[in-house]
Design an enzyme around this catalytic site. Structure first.
Site, PDB file in Angstrom:
ATOM      1  N   LYS A 100       1.225  -1.429   0.259  1.00  0.00           N
ATOM      2  CA  LYS A 100      -0.018  -0.334   0.558  1.00  0.00           C
ATOM      3  C   LYS A 100       0.987   1.050   0.391  1.00  0.00           C
ATOM      4  O   LYS A 100       2.123   1.259   0.532  1.00  0.00           O
ATOM      5  CB  LYS A 100      -0.666   0.112   0.861  1.00  0.00           C
ATOM      6  CG  LYS A 100      -1.997   1.141   1.194  1.00  0.00           C
ATOM      7  CD  LYS A 100      -3.238   0.459   0.204  1.00  0.00           C
ATOM      8  CE  LYS A 100      -4.275   1.053   0.768  1.00  0.00           C
ATOM      9  NZ  LYS A 100      -5.788   0.195  -0.332  1.00  0.00           N
ATOM     10  N   ASP A 160      -7.258   4.630  -4.397  1.00  0.00           N
ATOM     11  CA  ASP A 160      -7.286   4.518  -3.402  1.00  0.00           C
ATOM     12  C   ASP A 160      -8.291   5.878  -2.739  1.00  0.00           C
ATOM     13  O   ASP A 160      -8.859   6.089  -3.768  1.00  0.00           O
ATOM     14  CB  ASP A 160      -6.917   3.958  -1.703  1.00  0.00           C
ATOM     15  CG  ASP A 160      -6.727   3.408  -0.737  1.00  0.00           C
ATOM     16  OD1 ASP A 160      -7.774   2.581  -0.800  1.00  0.00           O
ATOM     17  OD2 ASP A 160      -7.124   4.089   0.382  1.00  0.00           O
TER      18      ASP A 160
HETATM   19  P1  NDP Z   1     -12.989   7.796  -2.697  1.00  0.00           P
HETATM   20  O1  NDP Z   1     -11.811   8.962  -2.001  1.00  0.00           O
HETATM   21  O2  NDP Z   1     -13.690   7.690  -3.851  1.00  0.00           O
HETATM   22  O3  NDP Z   1     -14.099   8.664  -1.845  1.00  0.00           O
HETATM   23  C1  NDP Z   1     -14.165   8.224  -0.339  1.00  0.00           C
HETATM   24  C2  NDP Z   1     -15.257   8.271   0.583  1.00  0.00           C
HETATM   25  O4  NDP Z   1     -14.905   8.290   2.071  1.00  0.00           O
HETATM   26  C3  NDP Z   1     -16.280  10.196  -0.128  1.00  0.00           C
HETATM   27  O5  NDP Z   1     -17.336  10.001   0.822  1.00  0.00           O
HETATM   28  C4  NDP Z   1     -14.675  10.759   1.523  1.00  0.00           C
HETATM   29  O6  NDP Z   1     -15.768  11.903   1.732  1.00  0.00           O
HETATM   30  C5  NDP Z   1     -15.515   8.991   3.191  1.00  0.00           C
HETATM   31  N1  NDP Z   1     -14.140   9.966   3.562  1.00  0.00           N
HETATM   32  C6  NDP Z   1     -12.722   9.725   3.482  1.00  0.00           C
HETATM   33  N2  NDP Z   1     -12.005  10.127   4.602  1.00  0.00           N
HETATM   34  C7  NDP Z   1     -13.359  10.181   5.690  1.00  0.00           C
HETATM   35  C8  NDP Z   1     -12.724  10.387   7.017  1.00  0.00           C
HETATM   36  N3  NDP Z   1     -11.898  10.983   7.641  1.00  0.00           N
HETATM   37  N4  NDP Z   1     -13.966  10.718   7.827  1.00  0.00           N
HETATM   38  C9  NDP Z   1     -15.351  10.417   7.209  1.00  0.00           C
HETATM   39  N5  NDP Z   1     -15.421   9.722   5.182  1.00  0.00           N
HETATM   40  C10 NDP Z   1     -14.907  10.135   4.931  1.00  0.00           C
HETATM   41  O7  NDP Z   1     -12.559   6.117  -2.267  1.00  0.00           O
HETATM   42  P2  NDP Z   1     -12.711   5.095  -2.336  1.00  0.00           P
HETATM   43  O8  NDP Z   1     -14.171   5.119  -2.434  1.00  0.00           O
HETATM   44  O9  NDP Z   1     -12.140   4.623  -2.758  1.00  0.00           O
HETATM   45  O10 NDP Z   1     -12.136   4.448  -1.214  1.00  0.00           O
HETATM   46  C11 NDP Z   1     -13.292   4.155   0.102  1.00  0.00           C
HETATM   47  C12 NDP Z   1     -12.734   3.240   1.547  1.00  0.00           C
HETATM   48  O11 NDP Z   1     -12.970   1.783   0.729  1.00  0.00           O
HETATM   49  C13 NDP Z   1     -11.677   3.279   1.524  1.00  0.00           C
HETATM   50  O12 NDP Z   1     -11.244   2.538   2.944  1.00  0.00           O
HETATM   51  C14 NDP Z   1     -10.597   2.362   0.793  1.00  0.00           C
HETATM   52  O13 NDP Z   1      -9.491   2.269   1.607  1.00  0.00           O
HETATM   53  C15 NDP Z   1     -11.512   0.956   0.613  1.00  0.00           C
HETATM   54  N6  NDP Z   1     -11.422   0.034  -0.696  1.00  0.00           N
HETATM   55  C16 NDP Z   1     -10.870   0.824  -1.332  1.00  0.00           C
HETATM   56  C17 NDP Z   1     -11.324   0.333  -2.821  1.00  0.00           C
HETATM   57  C18 NDP Z   1     -10.983   1.229  -4.030  1.00  0.00           C
HETATM   58  O14 NDP Z   1     -10.862   0.252  -5.293  1.00  0.00           O
HETATM   59  N7  NDP Z   1     -11.078   1.942  -4.535  1.00  0.00           N
HETATM   60  C19 NDP Z   1     -10.780  -1.638  -2.502  1.00  0.00           C
HETATM   61  C20 NDP Z   1     -11.307  -1.812  -1.428  1.00  0.00           C
HETATM   62  C21 NDP Z   1     -11.446  -1.150  -0.753  1.00  0.00           C
HETATM   63  P3  NDP Z   1     -14.852  13.408   1.381  1.00  0.00           P
HETATM   64  O15 NDP Z   1     -15.541  13.245  -0.009  1.00  0.00           O
HETATM   65  O16 NDP Z   1     -16.281  14.573   2.153  1.00  0.00           O
HETATM   66  O17 NDP Z   1     -13.670  13.467   2.238  1.00  0.00           O
HETATM   67  O1  2IT Z   2      -7.887  -1.578  -1.003  1.00  0.00           O
HETATM   68  C1  2IT Z   2      -7.855  -2.011  -1.925  1.00  0.00           C
HETATM   69  O2  2IT Z   2      -8.125  -2.918  -1.891  1.00  0.00           O
HETATM   70  C2  2IT Z   2      -7.486  -0.862  -2.852  1.00  0.00           C
HETATM   71  N1  2IT Z   2      -7.669   0.228  -2.590  1.00  0.00           N
HETATM   72  C3  2IT Z   2      -7.249  -1.255  -4.285  1.00  0.00           C
HETATM   73  C4  2IT Z   2      -6.114  -2.259  -4.280  1.00  0.00           C
HETATM   74  C5  2IT Z   2      -5.556  -2.441  -6.146  1.00  0.00           C
HETATM   75  O3  2IT Z   2      -4.752  -2.620  -5.836  1.00  0.00           O
HETATM   76  O4  2IT Z   2      -6.240  -2.686  -6.606  1.00  0.00           O
END
Ligand code: NDP
Ligand code: 2IT
Length: 458
Positions: free
Chosen positions: A139, A179
């Site tokens: 990561k 992420d």
């Molecule tokens: P994005 O940046 O697209 O969206 C993040 C969302 O979470 C936004 O709505 C944001 O609000 C909110 N958020 C972020 N930080 C905080 C905080 N400190 N407190 C409250 N709300 C918060 O990210 P993703 O959707 O890609 O990721 C969301 C989660 O999913 C993370 O935990 C990530 O690690 C996990 N994840 C992502 C994957 C991927 O493929 N993208 C895969 C697996 C897991 P705001 O806009 O106000 O900051």
């Molecule tokens: O938390 C996760 O699994 C991710 N942000 C996606 C990682 C990836 O390599 O697609």
């Protein structure tokens, strides 16, 4: 070499050895509470494995598993639109490559520090193992805040970040992706700089790429869709379905949006979502096109949705977890759902919780869910669809092929079903039927552990 602590601890119980090792880990990694939290949960699950199968403690396996193979911290200087020099900190933690090249996302968020990247990298090892695909765990990210930055600033930051990162990554070495704060736009700028510095179009070095230059269909949707496929399996085990279910999804980023899309396709009514500043209540469901326009096109706040859609209300106080629902899908960030929130969900009748985010539930919240027999899908299993589809993108890149949406989505669906079954089977095998935390931790661990034992002390 049977003990996890030292050779002299032979008389200690597994429990005592784990506690002693965990205390030492906390001291050696001071000030990293999220990392401690993630490790403790896994170690707790491993107690039963070590009691039945002490060889999993051989050759310092547990100590090696909890120590990253390599941790990189670097300066990221860039010039903002006013001509001022800004300096951020970049990270890449290459945690474990026993199963394949390091694989895991990059997070750009002001809260990022080494401990957060280490917790995410540690979780990624087991998640990637559960996918059944040949990917190790890693990561990275930066404390850079993309909010309010111009496109040109984002580009200059990404170029500077990649100027250092490029020497540490590659198709067979380490393959970053998105992420929080890193989506298609950022991957584009990062890939452009990588391609320039490497002087070759090595598409397998990053995933989440644009469709015209090596990206995979379904990668954008994969984490959210995968989460809902996992939830569907979890509900089916109880003879239930998403059809007509009331669902809360926290966050409104990439994972949340596509979880909402798939949940709605399966007939669920999504009654709320959120961002870091507040949450919306949408008792009649969410207008997904509107949500996408606000979040993906305009990059606006979630409050705009309530301003523009009749029947929706915005709340900057209280918590989205106060809403009464059947299914809760936390999809924002770590520790967003605490013990009190969990109790509230239980008291108001929620029966299923699956984590789209990484470690969104605190240890206390997980305990509440377990005590109350809530079906709980931990992130390392439930959100594995994103990285799994990244691995499918790598397969397409390696064979210079691109698959159809339907074929890729079907592969994702099968992978999520297999992950659910592995969690279910492993939990039952170890006498904890229905405990998908234990199932995910043990099933994810065993594959990595077997590979590490086979490959010797490295
Ligand atoms: P994005 O940046 O697209 O969206 C993040 C969302 O979470 C936004 O709505 C944001 O609000 C909110 N958020 C972020 N930080 C905080 C905080 N400190 N407190 C409250 N709300 C918060 O990210 P993703 O959707 O890609 O990721 C969301 C989660 O999913 C993370 O935990 C990530 O690690 C996990 N994840 C992502 C994957 C991927 O493929 N993208 C895969 C697996 C897991 P705001 O806009 O106000 O900051
Ligand atoms: O938390 C996760 O699994 C991710 N942000 C996606 C990682 C990836 O390599 O697609």
């Amino acid at each position: 070499m049977t003990d996890i602590a030292t050779k002299n601890d032979e008389v200690q119980s597994v429990d005592a050895q784990i506690s002693e090792y965990y205390n030492r880990l906390c001291q050696r990694n001071a000030g990293e509470p999220e990392f401690h939290q993630a490790v403790l949960e896994v170690l707790e699950s491993l107690k039963i494995v070590l009691e039945n199968d002490p060889h999993y403690a051989d050759y310092g396996l547990i100590q090696r598993l909890c120590e990253p193979e390599r941790q990189l911290i670097f300066r990221v200087p860039w010039v903002d639109d006013q001509g001022e020099v800004q300096v951020n900190r970049g990270f890449r933690v290459q945690f474990n490559s026993a199963l394949g090249p390091y694989k895991g996302g990059l997070r750009f968020h002001p809260s990022v520090n080494l401990g957060i990247i280490k917790f995410l990298g540690f979780e990624q090892i087991f998640k990637n193992s559960l996918t059944g695909l040949p990917i190790g765990g890693g990561k990275g990210g930066s404390d850079f805040d993309p909010k309010g930055k111009s496109d040109a600033e984002i580009m200059r930051f990404c170029q500077s970040f990649m100027t250092e990162l490029h020497r540490h990554i590659g198709e067979y070495r380490d393959v970053p992706a998105g992420d929080i704060g890193v989506g298609g736009r950022e991957i584009g700028y990062l890939f452009g700089q990588y391609r320039r510095l490497a002087n070759q179009h090595e598409s397998g070095t990053l995933t989440g790429k644009g469709l015209e230059w090596g990206g995979s269909l379904v990668r954008t949707e994969a984490t959210g869709y995968g989460l809902v496929y996992f939830t569907k399996e979890m509900m089916a085990a109880d003879g239930k379905s998403l059809n007509g279910a009331k669902v809360i999804v926290s966050g409104s980023g990439n994972v949340a949006i596509y979880a909402i899309e798939k949940a709605q396709e399966f007939g669920a009514v999504v009654i709320g979502c959120s961002d870091s500043q507040g949450w919306i209540h949408t008792p009649d469901g969410i207008d997904l096109e509107k949500l996408k326009e606000i979040k993906e096109v305009r990059r606006d706040r979630i409050s705009a949705y309530a301003d523009e859609v009749e029947g929706a209300t915005y709340h900057s106080e209280g918590s989205i977890w106060d809403l009464e629902c059947d299914v809760a899908l936390p999809c924002a960030t770590q520790n967003e759902l605490d013990g009190e929130h969990a109790q509230k969900l239980v008291d108001t009748g929620c029966k299923y919780v699956a984590e789209g985010a990484n470690m969104p539930s605190t240890a206390e919240a997980v305990e509440v869910f377990r005590k109350n027999k809530i079906a709980f899908g931990p992130g390392k299993a439930a959100n594995a669809g994103g990285v799994a589809t990244s691995a499918l993108e790598m397969q397409q890149n390696a064979s210079r092929d691109s698959w159809s949406f339907e074929y890729t989505d079907e592969r994702l669906h099968v992978i999520m079903r297999n992950i659910f079954r592995a969690c279910e089977r492993t939990a039952a095998e170890y006498g904890h039927e229905g405990d998908y935390v234990i199932g995910a931790n043990i099933a994810g661990f065993k594959k990595v552990a077997d590979a590490m034992l086979a490959q010797g002390v490295i």
